[in-house]
Design an enzyme around this catalytic site. Structure first.
Site, PDB file in Angstrom:
ATOM      1  N   GLY A  14     -17.950 -16.428  27.725  1.00  0.00           N
ATOM      2  CA  GLY A  14     -19.189 -15.667  27.818  1.00  0.00           C
ATOM      3  C   GLY A  14     -19.476 -15.277  29.257  1.00  0.00           C
ATOM      4  N   GLY A  15     -20.375 -16.001  29.899  1.00  0.00           N
ATOM      5  CA  GLY A  15     -20.859 -15.660  31.243  1.00  0.00           C
ATOM      6  C   GLY A  15     -19.766 -15.321  32.241  1.00  0.00           C
ATOM      7  CD  GLU A  17     -17.890 -19.402  21.223  1.00  0.00           C
ATOM      8  OE1 GLU A  17     -17.518 -19.093  22.353  1.00  0.00           O
ATOM      9  OE2 GLU A  17     -18.772 -18.791  20.607  1.00  0.00           O
ATOM     10  CG  ASN A  73     -19.263 -12.701  23.256  1.00  0.00           C
ATOM     11  OD1 ASN A  73     -19.742 -11.569  23.270  1.00  0.00           O
ATOM     12  ND2 ASN A  73     -19.806 -13.691  22.571  1.00  0.00           N
ATOM     13  CD1 TRP A  74     -17.590  -8.981  28.588  1.00  0.00           C
ATOM     14  CD2 TRP A  74     -18.135  -6.800  28.704  1.00  0.00           C
ATOM     15  NE1 TRP A  74     -16.608  -8.350  29.300  1.00  0.00           N
ATOM     16  CE2 TRP A  74     -16.908  -7.010  29.392  1.00  0.00           C
ATOM     17  CE3 TRP A  74     -18.667  -5.516  28.650  1.00  0.00           C
ATOM     18  CZ2 TRP A  74     -16.235  -5.958  30.014  1.00  0.00           C
ATOM     19  CZ3 TRP A  74     -17.979  -4.470  29.265  1.00  0.00           C
ATOM     20  CH2 TRP A  74     -16.780  -4.696  29.943  1.00  0.00           C
TER      21      TRP A  74
HETATM   22  P1  13P Z   1     -20.559 -19.097  27.856  1.00  0.00           P
HETATM   23  O1  13P Z   1     -19.127 -18.999  28.331  1.00  0.00           O
HETATM   24  O2  13P Z   1     -21.505 -18.259  28.653  1.00  0.00           O
HETATM   25  O3  13P Z   1     -20.989 -20.530  27.695  1.00  0.00           O
HETATM   26  O4  13P Z   1     -20.582 -18.449  26.379  1.00  0.00           O
HETATM   27  C1  13P Z   1     -19.638 -18.850  25.461  1.00  0.00           C
HETATM   28  C2  13P Z   1     -19.706 -17.955  24.289  1.00  0.00           C
HETATM   29  O5  13P Z   1     -20.677 -17.953  23.560  1.00  0.00           O
HETATM   30  C3  13P Z   1     -18.577 -17.038  24.044  1.00  0.00           C
HETATM   31  O6  13P Z   1     -18.674 -16.444  22.795  1.00  0.00           O
END
Ligand code: 13P
Length: 252
Positions: A235-236, A168, A9-10
């Protein structure tokens, strides 16, 4: 068996040109991962078309981060499910906690979007998860149950195989603080139990439940080894080819 599914998820990162560069490298990095793991990336709307072109013939699917529940009409600034489908999108992330917290999304609204996404011939990735206060107040399982029930309202066992859920925990998103594999497995197994109550065991056994929240190359293997963790929503770490491809390859 449920096939492991890792989606990046960018969020609001990468212009279309930046996406093209990243995807060229990513394609090469994960080209050998064939049957074991399904892979997708969810760029911002503006990069979806370029992304779909860049990934043609690859083993990486295109996802979107949101959509509107209505098919068309006077909804300035919104994007419909059909518009995404037309660009080659296969999955749509719905009910992400950032959308719930920053843009007032509710379970009811997410439910309408799920209907729209399935109707358009794509698959939803429905996000649920508790805040830190809710976890510390011992409410995690109740909160997650209410979200799952609300978002899945109106669907039956026959729809089960078309769903991807993502657990999440809000306190783990972007904080570097991952849920332990035990904490995550506890919630995943609870969600699967609830799906069993709603849809029966066979259907519940087909739903893939991803974990999301600070998934990194060094914690992915342990998370993905849990019985009810069927993939990751990243995410990151999905913005860096080396990190994301290491996560994709972490499933033993
Ligand atoms: P991070 O991996 O940056 O914690 O984000 C998770 C996220 O929200 C994926 O949808």
């Amino acid at each position: 068996m449920r096939r492991c599914f890792v989606c990046g998820n960018w969020k609001m990162n990468k212009t279309a040109s930046e996406a093209a560069t990243l995807l060229r490298d990513l394609r090469g990095a994960v080209s050998m991962v064939r049957d074991r793991v399904e892979i997708a990336v969810a760029p911002p709307f503006t990069a979806i078309e370029r992304t779909a072109k860049a990934l043609e013939g690859s083993n990486i699917a295109v996802a979107a981060q949101n959509c509107h529940a209505e098919a068309s009409g006077a909804f300035t600034g919104e994007i419909s499910a059909d518009m995404l489908k037309d660009l080659g999108v296969s999955y749509v992330i719905l009910g992400h906690s950032e959308r719930r917290q920053l843009f007032g999304e509710t379970d009811d609204g997410v439910n309408k979007k799920v209907h729209a996404v399935l109707k358009a011939g794509m698959l939803p990735i429905v996000c649920v998860g508790e805040t830190l206060a809710e976890r510390e107040g011992g409410k995690t399982l109740d909160v997650v149950s209410a979200q799952v029930r609300g978002c899945l309202k109106g669907f039956s066992a026959a729809d089960g195989a078309r769903f991807v859920l993502a657990y999440e925990p809000v306190w783990a998103i972007g904080t570097g603080k991952t849920a332990t594999s035990r904490q995550a497995q506890e919630v995943h197994s609870h969600i699967r139990g609830l799906l069993g109550e709603l849809w029966g065991g066979e259907s519940a056994g087909q739903v893939r439940i991803q974990y999301g929240g600070s998934v990194k190359a060094d914690n992915a293997a342990e998370l993905l080894a849990q019985a009810d963790i069927d993939g990751a929503l990243v995410g990151g770490a999905s913005l860096k080819v080396a990190d994301f491809s290491a996560i994709v390859k972490a499933k033993g």
